[in-house]
Design a protein around this motif. Structure first.
Motif, short mmCIF file in Angstrom:
data_model
loop_
_atom_site.label_atom_id
_atom_site.label_comp_id
_atom_site.label_asym_id
_atom_site.label_seq_id
_atom_site.Cartn_x
_atom_site.Cartn_y
_atom_site.Cartn_z
N TYR A 177 0.82 -1.21 0.00
CA TYR A 177 0.00 0.00 0.00
C TYR A 177 0.86 1.26 0.00
O TYR A 177 0.49 2.28 -0.60
N ALA A 202 1.95 1.76 -3.56
CA ALA A 202 0.84 2.26 -4.38
C ALA A 202 0.57 3.73 -4.08
O ALA A 202 0.34 4.54 -5.00
N ASN A 226 0.94 6.75 -6.89
CA ASN A 226 -0.22 7.56 -7.27
C ASN A 226 -0.05 9.02 -6.86
O ASN A 226 -0.50 9.93 -7.57
N ARG A 254 -8.33 2.43 0.38
CA ARG A 254 -9.28 2.98 -0.59
C ARG A 254 -9.99 4.21 -0.04
O ARG A 254 -9.98 4.47 1.16
N GLU A 282 -5.05 4.26 -3.13
CA GLU A 282 -5.52 4.12 -4.50
C GLU A 282 -5.49 5.43 -5.28
O GLU A 282 -5.57 5.42 -6.51
N THR A 283 -5.39 6.59 -4.59
CA THR A 283 -5.41 7.88 -5.29
C THR A 283 -4.21 8.76 -5.00
O THR A 283 -4.00 9.76 -5.67
#
Length: 685
Positions: free
Chosen positions: A11, A14, A18, A189, A154-155
């Protein structure tokens, strides 16, 4: 939180990917020094000389303001509470409300001295003065520094939750925005961030949502003119994200501290912590304050800095009842306490006591000698009110100590001692579905050696229900006193002795009138033997037939309403910490008092708040302990009760000591004593 920690590396990767795709710069900091150096390097490269900050515990954790000051950079706190404390030269005393320990008069003096004004102690005036002073700082700053309440993998987005507009100004007016936050703030998320938003305001400030919630993804940008992307139009041209380790990754691999990383920094645990409410966060913590601050300090600032603050925990379990993340904070604190004992060394008096007490025969000889030694010091009621070092033990005479008894319970009940019940149970004197059952009585060492009258009353009540009651003579101590002090070595020895003793006992039930001992044997042993499956299974087998006194009467004996010849005393009830917070025992004792005994029960305010005993806590911190007991009794007084009832010997010894010192007519007694006394009023009995 659990999912994220299990796959944290994935995570984090990620999130970084991002966030950088959105235009942010991601920096990694292994410790406080690296994190400060990252911020300093950004400042040096941009030649920024002034910094504004919004509230951030992560920057407090790394001592960022001091690091910037060493390099000639002035950092201005713009959260109102943080700014007040910066002017006062202090650090926050609460995770959410940093200046909660200051009165408005003190704040007026601080701001007046800083601004060279004469300001009244009027919040409206003080806030207006702060606003005027801080606006200049927002405009002049070359960098804004914030924390983050969560970061979305995720963003690549960070979220900031506040009740003041300063955070929006910090993150939009200066040309550079730096956010410093721990790696545990990652959530997978956007939906997970929404969960945090549901929990954080409600647990921290009792709001459904805070005044401001900011989602920041990359630096400010716009495509309003000919659809051409332009960075920095409405805010910072640069966004730097400093992901801080500082012990977090090591804690993730530590089974005794791992769940600390589930914390969302709501501060709810501080709001219900009895010792914290008396001493405040500057004593009850280091940088991170309150109950969760104790394991956080061990993780981020080392065991040495956690050693003294952790000893202020009274082990009341209140923090666990309000934590929105269901973190087992009391167990985490005990884990820290045990490491302090094992790695930094025990306090010599406690080590000596546990060395003597652990072995049953030697411990009981020691208790008998203590009873003899106290004879010249105690009064007719069995209290010691004039002793050497009185201020240390009794908080300047505000609490008297119960002397050890010459005739412990084991001496008073020799006729029912053994490992099995008498052949024929007594005929029941009151209707009871427990008639004919065999009950092994485990009173706990406090009842045995200090308050034997509780044990005698309990035995009489059980016999009145038609139970065959016996006292296993080999019983000694469950080990709780050692475990609560952090001494797992002696605690394990006494726990094994207790389990082995119980295995030899033949009974339908093993009953205790001490909910502290009961909770230790039923709950704490499972944690104590987490790495020893054989002993853990043996403990669980015995826990299946253990029961506390009030639950036995309420759910096993199922006592019906009884007819009484005389009215009884007015009663109020104190819920002991283990009963209420750890075991969920509350309704049963009240039903017995009102429906079975037919007594008037008037609830006191804060009935479930700790009385301040906490075992050796009451000796280590007599002033704090006694203050908590005095608050409890002050809440009992308006009820007009003649009797204060509890189900835990420790609470009763604490409250009786203060009542005796106050020469109060209020009586404090165990539920067993109340029932035993009330049985005399049964018609024809």
């Amino acid at each position: 939180k659990a999912e994220t920690l299990a796959s944290l590396d994935r995570y984090l990767e990620a999130f970084a990917e991002n966030a950088e795709r959105a235009g942010a710069r991601v920096h990694w900091a292994r410790d406080a020094g690296e994190a400060c150096e990252v911020v300093v390097e950004i400042l040096r490269a941009r030649e920024a000389a002034k910094v504004v900050k919004s509230k951030s515990m992560a920057t407090e954790e790394i001592h960022l303001n001091a690091a910037l000051a060493e390099r000639g950079v002035k950092a201005v706190e713009t959260d109102l509470g943080e700014w007040i404390l910066q002017l006062a030269g202090e650090h926050p005393s609460h995770l959410i409300a940093p200046a909660i320990h200051k009165t408005r008069e003190e704040i007026a003096t601080i701001i007046s001295d800083a601004l060279g004004l004469e300001l009244p102690a009027d919040p409206q005036v003080l806030v207006a003065a702060a606003r005027q002073e801080l606006r200049r700082a927002f405009i002049e700053a070359g960098m804004g520094i914030s924390g983050a309440n969560f970061a979305i993998a995720e963003t690549g987005t960070i979220g900031i939750v506040t009740n003041e507009g300063n955070a929006d100004l910090v993150t939009t007016l200066p040309p550079i925005h730096v956010a410093v936050f721990g790696v545990e703030k990652i959530v997978p998320r956007l939906d997970d961030a929404a969960t945090i938003l549901k929990l954080l305001p409600r647990s921290g400030t009792a709001q459904q949502i805070t005044s401001y919630v900011s989602f920041i993804t990359g630096p400010s940008r716009s495509s309003d003119i000919e659809l051409v992307p332009v960075v920095g139009v409405h805010g910072p041209k640069e966004l730097h994200l400093v992901l801080l380790d500082n012990g977090r990754m090591a804690a993730r691999e530590d089974p005794e501290l791992r769940e600390t990383l589930h914390c969302i920094r709501c501060g709810a645990c501080s709001n219900v912590c009895p010792p914290y409410q008396i001493v405040g966060g500057h004593l009850f913590g280091y940088i991170y304050t309150g109950p969760i601050g104790l394991p956080l300090t061990a993780i981020h600032h080392g065991l040495n800095n956690a050693a003294d603050p952790q000893s202020l925990c009274v082990s009341c379990n209140a923090c666990a009842t309000v934590c929105p993340a269901e973190i087992p904070i009391p167990q985490l604190i005990l884990n820290v306490r045990s490491r302090v004992w094992e790695q930094l060394g025990p306090k010599p008096p406690k080590e000596m006591v546990f060395n003597q007490w652990t072995e049953p025969e030697r411990g009981q000889r020691w208790a008998r000698r203590a009873a003899l030694a106290s004879l010249p010091l105690k009064d007719r009621a069995g209290f010691i009110d004039r002793i050497p070092l009185q201020s240390k033990l009794t908080a300047e005479g505000r609490r008297d100590l119960r002397a050890p008894t010459r005739r412990p319970l084991r001496d008073r009940v020799r006729q029912i001692q053994g490992e099995r019940a008498p052949a024929a149970p007594p005929a029941p004197r009151i209707p009871s579905q427990a008639a004919g059952l065999t009950v092994a009585y485990f009173p706990g060492c406090m009842t045995d050696w200090l308050l034997p009258e509780i044990g005698q009353a309990a035995i009489r009540v059980l016999q009145a229900c038609g139970c065959a009651v016996f006292f296993p003579p080999e019983q000694h101590c469950c080990g709780l006193v050692a475990l609560n002090s952090g001494d797992r070595g002696h605690g394990r020895l006494m726990a094994r002795q207790t389990i082995a003793m119980l295995e030899r006992v033949e009974a339908d039930w093993v009953l205790s009138t001490s909910t502290s001992c009961f909770a230790a044997m039923v709950q704490d042993y499972q944690q104590l033997f987490a790495d020893d499956p054989a002993w853990r299974e043996r403990a669980a087998a015995q826990a299946a037939r253990l029961i506390d006194f009030s639950t036995f009467l309420d759910e096993v004996a199922k006592l019906p309403p009884l007819e009484w010849a005389l009215p009884g005393p007015r009663v109020t009830y104190h819920d002991s910490c283990q009963s209420y917070n750890a075991l969920g025992i509350a309704a049963g004792p009240r039903r017995i008092i009102t429906e079975v005994l037919g007594l008037e029960l008037t609830e006191m305010a804060d009935a479930s708040v700790c009385c301040g005993f906490g075992g050796s806590f009451s000796v280590d911190y007599p002033r704090v302990s006694t203050t908590l007991a005095e608050r409890k009794l002050a809440n009992a007084e308006p009820t007009g009760a003649e009797v204060l009832v509890a189900d835990n010997p420790g609470c009763l010894m604490q409250l009786q000591g203060v009542l005796h010192a106050q020469k109060s007519p209020l009586r404090a007694m165990h539920l067993a004593q109340l029932i035993d006394e009330r049985l005399r009023d049964l018609p024809g009995r």
